[in-house]
Design a protein around this motif. Structure first.
Motif, short mmCIF file in Angstrom:
data_model
loop_
_atom_site.label_atom_id
_atom_site.label_comp_id
_atom_site.label_asym_id
_atom_site.label_seq_id
_atom_site.Cartn_x
_atom_site.Cartn_y
_atom_site.Cartn_z
N LEU A 16 -4.27 -5.86 -16.28
CA LEU A 16 -3.26 -5.00 -16.88
C LEU A 16 -3.84 -3.97 -17.87
CD1 LEU A 16 -0.34 -4.42 -16.61
CD2 LEU A 16 0.17 -6.11 -18.38
N PRO A 17 -4.75 -4.35 -18.76
CA PRO A 17 -5.28 -3.32 -19.66
C PRO A 17 -5.94 -2.15 -18.91
CG PRO A 17 -5.89 -5.50 -20.44
CD PRO A 17 -5.28 -5.68 -19.08
N ALA A 18 -6.71 -2.46 -17.90
CA ALA A 18 -7.36 -1.39 -17.11
C ALA A 18 -6.31 -0.58 -16.36
CB ALA A 18 -8.36 -1.98 -16.14
N LEU A 19 -5.31 -1.28 -15.83
CA LEU A 19 -4.25 -0.57 -15.12
C LEU A 19 -3.52 0.40 -16.05
CD1 LEU A 19 -2.51 -3.16 -12.80
CD2 LEU A 19 -3.39 -0.93 -12.15
N LEU A 20 -3.30 -0.05 -17.27
CA LEU A 20 -2.61 0.80 -18.24
C LEU A 20 -3.46 2.02 -18.60
CD1 LEU A 20 -0.70 -1.21 -20.94
CD2 LEU A 20 0.16 0.50 -19.36
N THR A 21 -4.77 1.79 -18.78
CA THR A 21 -5.67 2.92 -19.03
C THR A 21 -5.57 3.92 -17.89
OG1 THR A 21 -7.18 1.44 -20.17
CG2 THR A 21 -8.06 3.57 -19.51
N GLY A 22 -5.65 3.40 -16.66
CA GLY A 22 -5.54 4.26 -15.49
C GLY A 22 -4.21 4.99 -15.46
N PHE A 23 -3.15 4.25 -15.79
CA PHE A 23 -1.81 4.83 -15.81
C PHE A 23 -1.76 5.97 -16.83
CE2 PHE A 23 2.52 5.00 -17.49
CZ PHE A 23 3.25 5.11 -16.32
N THR A 24 -2.35 5.74 -17.99
CA THR A 24 -2.36 6.76 -19.05
C THR A 24 -3.09 8.03 -18.58
OG1 THR A 24 -2.51 4.94 -20.62
CG2 THR A 24 -2.92 7.15 -21.46
N LEU A 25 -4.26 7.83 -17.99
CA LEU A 25 -5.03 8.99 -17.51
C LEU A 25 -4.27 9.72 -16.41
CD1 LEU A 25 -8.61 7.42 -17.31
CD2 LEU A 25 -7.81 9.17 -18.90
N LEU A 80 -1.10 9.75 -15.86
CA LEU A 80 0.08 10.40 -16.44
C LEU A 80 -0.33 11.71 -17.11
CD1 LEU A 80 3.11 10.16 -17.22
CD2 LEU A 80 2.33 9.12 -19.35
N ALA A 81 -1.39 11.65 -17.91
CA ALA A 81 -1.84 12.84 -18.63
C ALA A 81 -2.20 13.95 -17.64
CB ALA A 81 -3.05 12.49 -19.50
N ARG A 82 -2.91 13.54 -16.57
CA ARG A 82 -3.29 14.53 -15.58
C ARG A 82 -2.06 15.11 -14.89
NH1 ARG A 82 -7.18 16.17 -11.54
NH2 ARG A 82 -6.03 17.94 -10.67
N ALA A 83 -1.11 14.23 -14.54
CA ALA A 83 0.06 14.68 -13.78
C ALA A 83 0.95 15.60 -14.61
CB ALA A 83 0.86 13.47 -13.28
N VAL A 84 1.08 15.30 -15.90
CA VAL A 84 1.93 16.14 -16.75
C VAL A 84 1.38 17.56 -16.81
CG1 VAL A 84 2.58 16.55 -19.16
CG2 VAL A 84 2.90 14.30 -18.17
N GLY A 85 0.08 17.68 -16.91
CA GLY A 85 -0.51 19.01 -17.05
C GLY A 85 -0.80 19.70 -15.72
N GLU A 86 -0.55 19.01 -14.60
CA GLU A 86 -0.91 19.56 -13.30
C GLU A 86 -0.09 20.83 -12.98
OE1 GLU A 86 -3.28 19.07 -11.40
OE2 GLU A 86 -2.64 20.22 -9.67
N TYR A 87 -0.79 21.80 -12.43
CA TYR A 87 -0.13 23.08 -12.19
C TYR A 87 -0.41 23.54 -10.77
CZ TYR A 87 0.72 28.13 -12.68
OH TYR A 87 1.16 29.39 -12.51
N GLY A 88 -1.67 23.71 -10.45
CA GLY A 88 -2.09 24.36 -9.21
C GLY A 88 -1.49 23.75 -7.95
N SER A 89 -1.59 22.42 -7.81
CA SER A 89 -1.14 21.84 -6.56
C SER A 89 0.38 21.79 -6.46
CB SER A 89 -1.72 20.43 -6.42
OG SER A 89 -1.27 19.63 -7.49
N VAL A 90 1.04 21.80 -7.62
CA VAL A 90 2.50 21.65 -7.60
C VAL A 90 3.21 22.94 -7.22
CG1 VAL A 90 4.51 21.04 -8.97
CG2 VAL A 90 2.37 19.79 -9.28
N ILE A 91 2.72 24.06 -7.77
CA ILE A 91 3.52 25.30 -7.64
C ILE A 91 3.68 25.74 -6.18
CG2 ILE A 91 3.09 26.18 -9.95
CD1 ILE A 91 0.94 27.98 -8.65
N ILE A 117 5.63 15.38 -26.67
CA ILE A 117 6.08 14.28 -25.79
C ILE A 117 4.88 13.50 -25.27
CG2 ILE A 117 7.37 13.69 -23.71
CD1 ILE A 117 8.94 16.33 -24.11
N SER A 118 3.84 14.23 -24.85
CA SER A 118 2.64 13.57 -24.35
C SER A 118 2.04 12.67 -25.42
CB SER A 118 1.59 14.60 -23.92
OG SER A 118 2.08 15.36 -22.86
N PHE A 119 1.98 13.21 -26.65
CA PHE A 119 1.37 12.46 -27.73
C PHE A 119 2.11 11.15 -27.97
CE2 PHE A 119 0.77 11.44 -32.25
CZ PHE A 119 -0.61 11.33 -32.27
N VAL A 120 3.44 11.25 -27.98
CA VAL A 120 4.23 10.03 -28.21
C VAL A 120 4.00 9.03 -27.09
CG1 VAL A 120 6.59 9.12 -28.31
CG2 VAL A 120 5.98 11.17 -29.61
#
Lengths: 266, 358
Positions: A185-194, A196-207, A246-249
């Motif tokens: 679980l701790p590793a999964l959460l780290t992965g989830f955090t990374l 999430l951070a990547r997905a929130v900022g993602e631009y190129g592939s989404v547009i 929001i990301s920070f929180v």
């Protein structure tokens, strides 16, 4: 500690230069027309919808990747099969591919006349140019983060733990749920955090795949770009700070959860 | 419980790791599987536990063949070399694990589980450690938690895989005698895997010496040590010199010198095994004994180690205890005489003979 002063000095100077000063500049810029304007910008339905779409689809994509990333990491670590190395190398492709290429490829696949789209559309499932498209693109780019963080932990998780549980009378399910899952679980959460951070900022592939319909499939980073094109720098900065907050929180919350999970461990 | 192994064999791929194993461990007995790495001892232990399955043969628990039963249905207590404690659980939860996962019908009430965990931690001298996590314990403490966890399910047999391997020498000795007493107190049939002969000889009621997937000798420690059944057992049980000898009319001849006299009377080439501390050094002018010259002397505290060359050319190692040293240490070039106190002779015709020079 020898070298502490120098190392700490470099750390702070670098962090300040690369992270803090730009963030402070962003914050200052966003409040350029006063707090009231900041709030007004964010409170418009179009911005609110974009923020909501960005964060919910990022959360959903990271969650889905968590499940499938875990399964993929499990298969790569625990089984030996021909082509395993190739599969292992494939995992990193979403890291390496320019996001625009990924976006165009996904769009071509899921569009009404694409390889996948032509079978899905008759079933009433439309992916390209909808919110689902946003989600699909984010799932694609965030996958490696989960696999790559879980893999080493899984590798270190000796089979002895499962054997110990089995010799104590545990069924396979109890073994997974009570022994493996908490250890991962701790590793999964780290992965989830990374992820999430990547997905929130993602631009190129989404547009490319999203279609970018205001109020429907328009993500917050795109809206920032739109504002910039209209020379509304303060408005763009306002959306930027909102995403930052929001990301920070979210990240802080995930970090606290991590710490709680790792209590007692060194 | 009584454990029986009958004509058991196991291969990994094309490598045969166990062949024709026969073993019987009596109720309450402490058995040690002793052998070098790769001898198959751990595989045998894992097969008894149900973590591995044999290709052929029977694993009998009180006469009932359990060879096809899974580990979780065998009710064995297994202590792993590296403890395999669940790191995310407290000591209490680790020990309680085997009880908590039982189906509702068989699971003791919570208060009862807590009571049993308390008792077990008392038994392994870790009362008050319930709330700690494994990472907060020393190696010896982790080892005892692993033992308490294995004992919690009231195992029919306790299996220990190199349980002291990861501990430092002093803790290891303490744990050894402690485990011995505990096993006696519980009267629990136990099987220990080790490559450390001292550990096996000190702890076990009976020792099975293994090599290349076979049990070479299975007997009480004194017998295994004093009367090794094969040269390999002799080799494995501590620092033996091997000398090519000839047995002729009951006399053991090294070159032209009579080293010893045996009851048996064959005429054949043979191997003489003698441990380095079973040789006495006599002065050069002694009336009897093999003549030898000192090649090298290494002072080592409790005993001094000598490399010597016999008159007929072969080399011998001798450990002389401190109490037997008088005056100056011997130096390279000095001549001495040797008396073999205890030895074993193995020959193709002679079979094995064990002698004490009297």
């Amino acid at each position: 500690m020898p070298g502490f002063g120098l190392a700490m000095g470099v750390t702070l100077a670098w962090l300040g230069l690369i992270v803090l000063i730009p963030l402070a500049a962003l914050l200052a810029k966003s409040l350029g027309n006063g707090p009231a304007f900041w709030w007004q910008t964010l409170a418009t339905p179009r911005v609110a919808a974009a923020l909501e779409l960005s964060f919910f689809s990022a959360l959903a994509a990271a969650a889905v990747d968590m499940v499938f990333g875990l399964i993929i990491a499990w298969v790569l670590v625990r089984y030996r099969f021909p082509g395993r190395r190739i599969v292992d190398a494939l995992i990193d492709l979403p890291f390496a591919l320019p996001t625009a290429v990924a976006g165009i490829t996904l769009t071509a696949l899921y569009a009404g006349n694409g390889w996948l789209g032509r079978y899905l559309e008759p079933l009433g499932i439309q992916i390209a140019f909808t919110r689902v498209g946003v989600f699909v693109a984010l799932v694609f780019v965030a996958l490696p983060f989960i696999v790559r963080t879980v893999q080493p932990v899984l590798q270190d998780l000796d089979k002895e733990y499962e054997e110990a549980a089995a010799s104590l009378g545990a069924t396979r399910w109890q073994c997974f749920w009570r022994v493996l899952w908490p250890a991962l679980l701790p590793a999964l959460l780290t992965g989830f955090t990374l992820a999430l951070a990547r997905a929130v900022g993602e631009y190129g592939s989404v547009i490319f795949i999203a279609g970018n319909l205001p109020m429907v499939s328009e993500i917050a980073p795109l809206l920032i770009a739109v504002k910039l094109e209209q020379y509304d720098y303060v408005g763009a900065a306002a959306i930027g700070t909102a995403m930052l907050l929001i990301s920070f929180v979210l990240l802080l919350g995930l970090n606290l959860l991590q710490r709680w999970l790792r209590r007692g461990r060194m | 419980m009584q454990v029986g192994i009958q004509s058991l064999s196991k291969s990994f791929g094309s490598t045969r790791v166990l062949s024709g194993i026969e073993l019987e461990v009596k109720e309450g007995e402490f058995c040690a599987l002793l052998g070098p790495s790769g001898s198959g001892k751990t595989t045998l232990l894992r097969i008894i536990a149900g973590l591995e399955f044999a290709d052929h043969g029977k694993v009998l628990f009180d006469g009932v063949d359990v060879a096809n039963r899974e580990a979780r249905d065998r009710q064995v207590g297994f202590v792993f070399q590296h403890y395999a404690l669940f790191r995310h659980m407290t000591v209490h939860d680790n020990v309680a694990f085997g009880l908590q996962i039982r189906s509702r019908a068989k699971r003791p009430a919570r208060a009862e589980i807590d009571r049993r965990v308390g008792e077990l931690l008392e038994l392994v001298q870790l009362a008050g450690f319930e709330g700690r996590f494994p990472d907060q314990l020393s190696g010896g403490q982790r080892q005892r938690v692993a033992l308490a966890r294995a004992l919690a399910i009231e195992p029919r047999v306790l299996l220990l895989d190199e349980p002291f391997g990861a501990l430092d020498a002093r803790v290891r000795r303490e744990m050894r005698s402690w485990l011995r007493d505990l096993q006696r107190k519980l009267n629990l049939t136990s099987i220990l895997v080790t490559h450390d002969q001292d550990e096996a000889l000190e702890l076990a009621d009976r020792v099975a010496v293994m090599e290349q997937g076979q049990v070479l000798q299975y007997d009480v420690p004194q017998q295994v040590y004093d009367r090794p059944a094969t040269p390999a057992v002799y080799d494995f049980l501590g620092g033996a010199n091997r000398l090519a000898v000839r047995v002729s009319q009951g006399r053991v001849l090294l070159g032209n010198e009579v080293v010893a006299v045996l009851a048996a009377a064959d005429d054949a080439a043979a191997q003489l095994h003698v441990r380095s501390h079973d040789i006495q050094l006599l002065p050069a002018d002694a009336a009897a004994g093999l003549q030898a010259q000192v090649l090298r002397a290494t002072w080592g505290g409790a005993s001094t180690h000598y490399d010597l060359r016999l008159a007929e050319g072969s080399t011998v190692e001798v450990d002389q205890p401190r109490w037997a040293q008088s005056g100056q240490l011997l130096a390279a070039g000095d001549t001495v005489r040797l008396r073999l106190e205890r030895f074993g002779v193995f020959g193709p015709v002679a079979g094995s003979h064990h002698g004490i020079t009297g």
